[in-house]
Design a protein around this motif. Structure first.
Motif, short mmCIF file in Angstrom:
data_model
loop_
_atom_site.label_atom_id
_atom_site.label_comp_id
_atom_site.label_asym_id
_atom_site.label_seq_id
_atom_site.Cartn_x
_atom_site.Cartn_y
_atom_site.Cartn_z
N LEU A 73 -4.61 5.59 -3.28
CA LEU A 73 -3.64 6.19 -2.37
C LEU A 73 -3.79 7.71 -2.45
O LEU A 73 -3.32 8.35 -3.39
CB LEU A 73 -2.22 5.76 -2.75
CG LEU A 73 -1.87 4.30 -2.45
CD1 LEU A 73 -0.59 3.91 -3.16
CD2 LEU A 73 -1.72 4.09 -0.96
N CYS A 107 6.23 4.11 -8.23
CA CYS A 107 6.27 2.91 -7.38
C CYS A 107 7.02 3.18 -6.08
O CYS A 107 6.60 2.77 -5.00
CB CYS A 107 6.93 1.76 -8.13
SG CYS A 107 5.92 1.03 -9.44
N ARG A 127 -2.27 8.18 -6.35
CA ARG A 127 -1.07 7.51 -6.86
C ARG A 127 -1.41 6.26 -7.69
O ARG A 127 -0.70 5.94 -8.64
CB ARG A 127 -0.14 7.14 -5.71
CG ARG A 127 0.41 8.33 -4.94
CD ARG A 127 1.82 8.09 -4.45
NE ARG A 127 2.19 8.98 -3.38
CZ ARG A 127 2.62 10.22 -3.52
NH1 ARG A 127 2.69 10.74 -4.74
NH2 ARG A 127 2.97 10.95 -2.48
N LYS A 128 -2.49 5.58 -7.35
CA LYS A 128 -2.88 4.41 -8.12
C LYS A 128 -3.25 4.81 -9.55
O LYS A 128 -2.78 4.20 -10.52
CB LYS A 128 -4.06 3.69 -7.45
CG LYS A 128 -4.60 2.53 -8.28
CD LYS A 128 -5.82 1.88 -7.64
CE LYS A 128 -6.38 0.78 -8.54
NZ LYS A 128 -7.55 0.11 -7.94
N ILE A 157 4.97 5.19 -3.75
CA ILE A 157 3.96 4.33 -3.11
C ILE A 157 4.59 3.54 -1.97
O ILE A 157 4.00 3.40 -0.89
CB ILE A 157 3.34 3.39 -4.16
CG1 ILE A 157 2.46 4.20 -5.13
CG2 ILE A 157 2.52 2.29 -3.49
CD1 ILE A 157 1.94 3.41 -6.30
#
Length: 408
Positions: free
Chosen positions: A195, A126, A81-82, A129
């Protein structure tokens, strides 16, 4: 699982750091998103635009964001995810630079499309996350803080952007967003950890199978439709807000930034409060309060024939308090619906639905309203009635979302 919690789980230092970075990142997304509407009083004469053209300009970002978000639904859960967030955020910054370099309506339209292709996916990533890193009884507080990015955009971002546009050119605010975004992007590179936990649960599926899996679940559509109606209501009333204040209510361009400062300050104050109340009292109760308050503010505002500066500020403050309560509570509750392995795809498709709703709402607002010979906007009262009907519908969907979570 219930909507309330007896004892809220505290946030650790890393969670606090990530919350701050995400809030700052979304600040740039929010300022860019609100900027075009705030500049409507400047852009309409500067580029000699009709309300239909401005509606198309406002919807260009959302249409392209909707398409890219839909395409990303099948891929969102296949990457760290990053890394996924970094790719699209730096693409968003590139689009902002294109806006800053745009010399005309058509070039700006193309630049908004580029910005939407990348920026439309940033928000959903976002929120995925946040859902990965925070428990349900933490998300109200986190969303309350993240929601402060909207308020900060109104207090500092929009007034500074409008001042820069009045002092220099309308392109100047986009340069400010680009440089700020670059700094925030670098902070994301150095401080956020990878992530990948969701990758352990992802099944080997083709992208189109992932899309079908997400949209096939009926309980997902309660969230999708609720968020779409939320966006439609907000966009309809706010797209021509600055032009309405300037041309109908005869508020000077110099005072319009002050409206955003005051309403942003109120939102900044109430955002964390609504977050805590959502965790303590329940998301649906906070959402209902915000809906009733918003409807009352819109009913008054959309029917004004004349108004003092104090009256305009007061109504805006009440409206944005209501909008804030609705967004914090609905987002925190909706995050609980998808499973971990579907979360990225769910958020991406949800973003696609919201962006499409935003695009259609902005374009529709331009069709409902028209400019009279004296420059004022006609039929704003009708727009208010349409917004109120969408707000009432969201109460039904929020009730269904909460019932679904209670049964899980």
């Amino acid at each position: 699982m219930t909507d309330t919690s007896i004892k809220a789980t505290p946030l650790n230092r890393y969670q606090v750091l990530i919350t701050v970075i995400i809030a700052l990142l979304l600040f740039t997304i929010v300022v860019d998103y609100m900027l075009l509407s705030a500049l409507s009083a400047i852009l309409l004469p500067a580029l000699n635009l009709s309300t239909e053209q401005f509606g198309a300009l406002a919807s260009a970002y959302a249409f392209s964001a909707a398409i890219s978000s839909f395409i990303s639904t099948g891929f969102a859960d296949r990457f760290n995810r990053k890394s996924y967030l970094l790719f699209f955020y730096f693409g968003f910054i590139l689009g902002i630079v294109c806006c800053a370099l745009a010399p005309s309506y058509w070039v700006l339209l193309a630049a908004r499309i580029v910005t939407g292709i990348f920026g439309g996916i940033v928000g959903s990533t976002c929120f995925a996350i946040i859902a990965d890193l925070f428990l349900l009884n933490q998300r109200g507080r986190v969303m309350g803080f993240v929601q402060m990015s909207y308020a900060a955009g109104q207090i500092g971002g929009l007034p500074l952007a409008i001042y820069a546009a009045n002092t220099f050119t309308w392109q100047a605010p986009y340069w400010i967003i680009a440089f700020l975004g670059l700094a925030i992007g670098l902070a994301l590179v150095f401080f956020m950890q990878p992530l990948t936990e969701h990758l352990k649960q992802v099944q080997n599926q083709m992208p189109w199978q992932k899309v079908l899996q997400v949209i096939h679940k009926k309980n997902h559509w309660n969230v999708f439709l609720n968020n779409a109606f939320l966006v439609i209501g907000d966009v309809l009333i706010l797209t021509f807000d600055a032009a309405y204040m300037a041309n109908n209510l005869k508020l000077s361009l110099e005072k319009i930034p002050l409206v955003y400062v005051v309403t942003g300050g109120v939102t900044l104050l109430f955002g964390p409060i609504f977050g805590r109340l959502s965790d303590k009292l329940g998301k649906l109760k906070v959402f209902t309060f915000g809906t009733v308050l918003s409807i009352g503010a819109i009913a008054m505002y959309s029917n004004l024939q004349q108004a003092t500066f104090a009256m305009i500020i007061t109504i805006h403050a009440l409206l944005f308090i209501g909008i804030n309560a609705r967004m914090v509570s609905s987002t925190a509750l909706g995050m609980e619906v998808p499973k971990l392995k579907d979360r990225g795809a769910f958020m991406a498709f949800d973003s696609s639905v919201q962006q499409l709703a935003s695009a259609l709402a902005a374009a529709f607002a331009g069709l409902v309203l028209y400019t009279t010979t004296d420059g004022s906007l006609s039929r704003y009262w009708l727009l208010g009635l349409i917004v109120i009907s969408f707000m009432l519908a969201t109460l039904f969907f929020m009730q269904r979302i909460q019932s679904t979570i209670h049964k899980a």
